[in-house]
Every structure is written in structure tokens, then in C-alpha cells.
Design a protein around this motif. Structure first.
Motif, PDB file in Angstrom:
ATOM      1  N   TYR A  56       7.921  12.682   0.252  1.00 47.98           N
ATOM      2  CA  TYR A  56       8.614  11.279   1.233  1.00 47.98           C
ATOM      3  C   TYR A  56       7.689  11.221   2.281  1.00 47.98           C
ATOM      4  O   TYR A  56       7.140  12.153   2.823  1.00 47.98           O
ATOM      5  CB  TYR A  56       9.990  11.548   1.531  1.00 47.98           C
ATOM      6  CG  TYR A  56      10.808  11.213   0.410  1.00 47.98           C
ATOM      7  CD1 TYR A  56      11.241   9.931   0.374  1.00 47.98           C
ATOM      8  CD2 TYR A  56      11.104  11.940  -0.605  1.00 47.98           C
ATOM      9  CE1 TYR A  56      12.323   9.324  -0.508  1.00 47.98           C
ATOM     10  CE2 TYR A  56      12.044  11.420  -1.789  1.00 47.98           C
ATOM     11  CZ  TYR A  56      12.675  10.213  -1.659  1.00 47.98           C
ATOM     12  OH  TYR A  56      13.479   9.746  -2.539  1.00 47.98           O
ATOM     13  N   PRO A  57       7.458  10.013   2.684  1.00 45.39           N
ATOM     14  CA  PRO A  57       6.805   9.701   4.130  1.00 45.39           C
ATOM     15  C   PRO A  57       7.614  10.566   5.227  1.00 45.39           C
ATOM     16  O   PRO A  57       8.690  10.802   5.427  1.00 45.39           O
ATOM     17  CB  PRO A  57       6.877   8.101   4.238  1.00 45.39           C
ATOM     18  CG  PRO A  57       7.188   7.685   2.892  1.00 45.39           C
ATOM     19  CD  PRO A  57       8.189   8.688   2.059  1.00 45.39           C
ATOM     20  N   LYS A  58       6.643  11.343   5.896  1.00 43.34           N
ATOM     21  CA  LYS A  58       7.015  12.311   7.055  1.00 43.34           C
ATOM     22  C   LYS A  58       8.094  11.609   8.027  1.00 43.34           C
ATOM     23  O   LYS A  58       8.871  12.359   8.540  1.00 43.34           O
ATOM     24  CB  LYS A  58       5.833  12.799   7.716  1.00 43.34           C
ATOM     25  CG  LYS A  58       4.879  13.520   6.752  1.00 43.34           C
ATOM     26  CD  LYS A  58       5.823  14.657   6.056  1.00 43.34           C
ATOM     27  CE  LYS A  58       4.863  15.525   5.315  1.00 43.34           C
ATOM     28  NZ  LYS A  58       5.680  16.562   4.278  1.00 43.34           N
ATOM     29  N   GLN A  87       6.793   5.496  -2.427  1.00 41.22           N
ATOM     30  CA  GLN A  87       5.774   6.171  -1.672  1.00 41.22           C
ATOM     31  C   GLN A  87       5.821   7.737  -2.059  1.00 41.22           C
ATOM     32  O   GLN A  87       4.638   8.115  -2.301  1.00 41.22           O
ATOM     33  CB  GLN A  87       5.819   5.972  -0.257  1.00 41.22           C
ATOM     34  CG  GLN A  87       5.563   4.543   0.367  1.00 41.22           C
ATOM     35  CD  GLN A  87       5.609   4.468   1.821  1.00 41.22           C
ATOM     36  OE1 GLN A  87       5.157   5.261   2.508  1.00 41.22           O
ATOM     37  NE2 GLN A  87       6.623   3.544   2.245  1.00 41.22           N
ATOM     38  N   PRO A 147      10.500   4.081   0.621  1.00 37.47           N
ATOM     39  CA  PRO A 147      10.310   5.525   0.763  1.00 37.47           C
ATOM     40  C   PRO A 147      10.084   6.282  -0.363  1.00 37.47           C
ATOM     41  O   PRO A 147       9.222   7.155  -0.968  1.00 37.47           O
ATOM     42  CB  PRO A 147      11.289   6.055   1.620  1.00 37.47           C
ATOM     43  CG  PRO A 147      11.737   4.856   2.345  1.00 37.47           C
ATOM     44  CD  PRO A 147      11.666   3.672   1.396  1.00 37.47           C
ATOM     45  N   THR A 178      10.217   9.292   7.442  1.00 37.13           N
ATOM     46  CA  THR A 178      11.380   8.737   6.639  1.00 37.13           C
ATOM     47  C   THR A 178      12.165   9.995   6.248  1.00 37.13           C
ATOM     48  O   THR A 178      11.720  10.711   5.323  1.00 37.13           O
ATOM     49  CB  THR A 178      11.137   7.882   5.482  1.00 37.13           C
ATOM     50  OG1 THR A 178      10.248   6.647   6.074  1.00 37.13           O
ATOM     51  CG2 THR A 178      12.076   7.197   4.963  1.00 37.13           C
TER      52      THR A 178
END
Length: 278
Positions: free
Chosen positions: A272-274, A203, A200, A276
Motif C-alpha cells: 500500500y502507498p506509505k 496501487q 490505495p 495511506t
């Protein structure tokens, strides 16, 4: 100029040629040389990790009748990865290009610079002042280049050679896109436990870097700052490029480490990825 194939280097070669300089522009490939060649720009095939190429450049400089006014050390490679996750051979590759190659070129050309009171311009980065998460390898090379530049400036000032550092922030160039691609490849190759630990974060850094590159300063604006570093009668020891670089370098001087850590985390959090939690 050690890295003029694309981006800031190519734009700087054109800007300096426009100002009347004859630019020996280091490129890696013949097609890059063909694309760059123009009045005032002489492309030179140059890999700064190869001693033979550096010796050839020094010989070409020595064969010219005119003075060597400036050496612009700007070749670089970029990759972001957690300290734990980047293989040591990749660490060494970054330092070979981003630090040791520039030291080698500087050593080779200093006799010519000393004869004519020339100038060394080292293109560092805002990453030479602030190391965000996953920027350790790249920032490590730039922190080292900053230290070498400080020592070199103090060593050469009595000899009449000035040393200037240029610190770009986010720049809209192919280098940023290549760095994102390299980071993505490394993330995919990480061991499962490392991917679980850092996936995460990597990313988020890729998303932040892409946004910074897309909204960054143009290569042409950066080239004008480099040209100023080359031509100013009384240059500053450092020039930043872009508002992000100016802000971060200023914050690094005045904020305590823990507070700067919180600022860095806050900047990264929205990327951050939504799915996570950050």
C-alpha cells in the motif's frame, strides 16, 4: 497454439519446435509472425474472437497430412480492477478472449483431435484457483476455464482425448507489463468516488503485481511445463508453474475462506502507498 506472439506462447512454440513438432503458432500481427517464424514454427494470423480466423485455422489443420497432436489454448488478456469499477464492456472483452475464444477454437479443432487421440492443453492461471482483490474479472475468466476444462476432460476421456490444465503464477513476460499498464489506465479513469474507495488498493495491487512479475518464473521455464503437458505419456490433470502458484493452489485447498482472506490481506499490506494506512 492460440497466442504465440510473445511471452509464454512464443517460448512454448520454440520449445515444442525444438522437440520436433510442427507448431501452428497463432499471432495477431505480421511483425510478430516475422519475428517468430523459424524451422518447425509456422505463424498463423489468429484472433480467437473472429470466427473467420478460427475457420481458417481449422482449414489449415485439415490441409496437413500429419496428425494434430495437441491444441494449446493460451491466448489471454489481463486487467485488474475492482468488481464495481470495471465497465461491463471490459468484462465482456475479457471473457471473449480468455474463455469464449478458446471454446470456439476447441470446438473447431476437436474433430481433428478425436481422429488422432490428440490432447487439449488449457493455460489457466493461479488466478483460476485464488481470486485476490481486484483480480475478479481476470480470475473470473480463469475460474470458468478451469470448470470448462474439468467438464471437457470427463466428456473426452472415453473418446481418447486428454485435457490438461496449466496454472502459471508470476511469469516474467510482456503480458504482465501490459496488464499493469491497463490497470493503471483504468484506475486513472475511475470516477472520483471510486478512486477514493479503491485507489490505495489498486496501487497496492499494481506494486505487488510488478514485484511478482519481476521476480517470477521465466517464460522458458513455463514453456517446458507446457511442453511436458503436451508430451507426457500419462499427464496429470493439472500442472502449476512457479513456487507461488504451487503454494497458493495448495493453500486454497486446505485453508478456510476467512483465513485465506487474512493471508491475502497480509501479502498485499506492505505494498500500500506509505502515506495511506492499509
Amino acid at each position: 497454439m492460440t497466442g504465440a506472439s510473445t511471452g509464454i506462447g512464443a517460448a512454448s512454440a520454440r520449445e515444442l519446435a525444438r522437440r520436433g513438432f510442427h507448431v501452428l503458432a497463432g499471432v495477431r500481427r505480421d511483425q510478430d509472425a516475422d519475428a517468430l517464424r523459424a524451422p518447425g514454427i509456422e505463424p498463423v494470423i489468429l484472433d480467437i474472437t473472429r470466427p473467420g480466423h478460427i475457420a481458417g485455422l481449422a482449414a489449415r489443420v485439415g490441409s496437413r497430412a500429419g496428425a494434430l497432436r495437441a491444441l494449446v489454448n493460451n491466448a489471454a488478456v489481463s486487467v485488474n480492477a475492482p468488481v464495481e469499477a470495471l465497465p461491463l464492456e471490459e468484462w465482456r472483452r475479457l471473457f471473449e478472449v480468455n474463455l469464449f475464444g478458446h471454446v470456439a477454437v476447441t470446438q473447431a479443432l476437436l474433430p481433428a483431435l478425436l481422429r488422432h487421440s490428440g490432447r487439449v492443453v488449457n493455460v489457466s492461471s493461479v488466478g483460476g484457483k485464488v481470486a485476490m482483490a481486484t483480480f475478479g474479472p481476470y480470475a473470473g475468466t480463469k475460474f470458468a476455464l478451469e470448470a470448462v476444462s474439468d467438464a471437457l476432460r470427463r466428456e473426452l476421456a472415453p473418446q481418447g482425448v486428454q485435457v490438461v490444465v496449466v496454472e502459471p503464477g508470476g511469469i516474467r513476460t510482456e503480458m504482465g507489463e501490459r496488464g499493469i499498464a491497463a490497470t493503471s489506465r483504468l484506475a486513472e479513469a475511475m470516477a472520483p468516488e471510486l478512486r477514493d474507495r479503491y485507489g490505495p488498493l489498486v496501487q497496492a495491487v499494481i506494486a505487488l503485481t510488478a514485484a511478482g512479475t519481476a521476480g517470477g518464473t521465466s517464460a522458458e521455464d513455463a514453456a517446458r511445463v507446457i511442453a511436458k503437458a503436451v508430451t507426457a505419456g500419462k499427464p496429470r490433470t493439472r500442472y502449476t508453474v512457479g513456487r507461488d502458484a504451487a503454494l497458493l493452489t495448495r493453500l486454497s485447498r486446505i485453508l478456510p475462506d476467512r483465513l485465506l482472506d487474512r493471508v491475502a490481506a497480509a501479502v498485499l499490506r506492505p505494498h500500500y502507498p506509505k502515506t495511506t494506512p492499509a
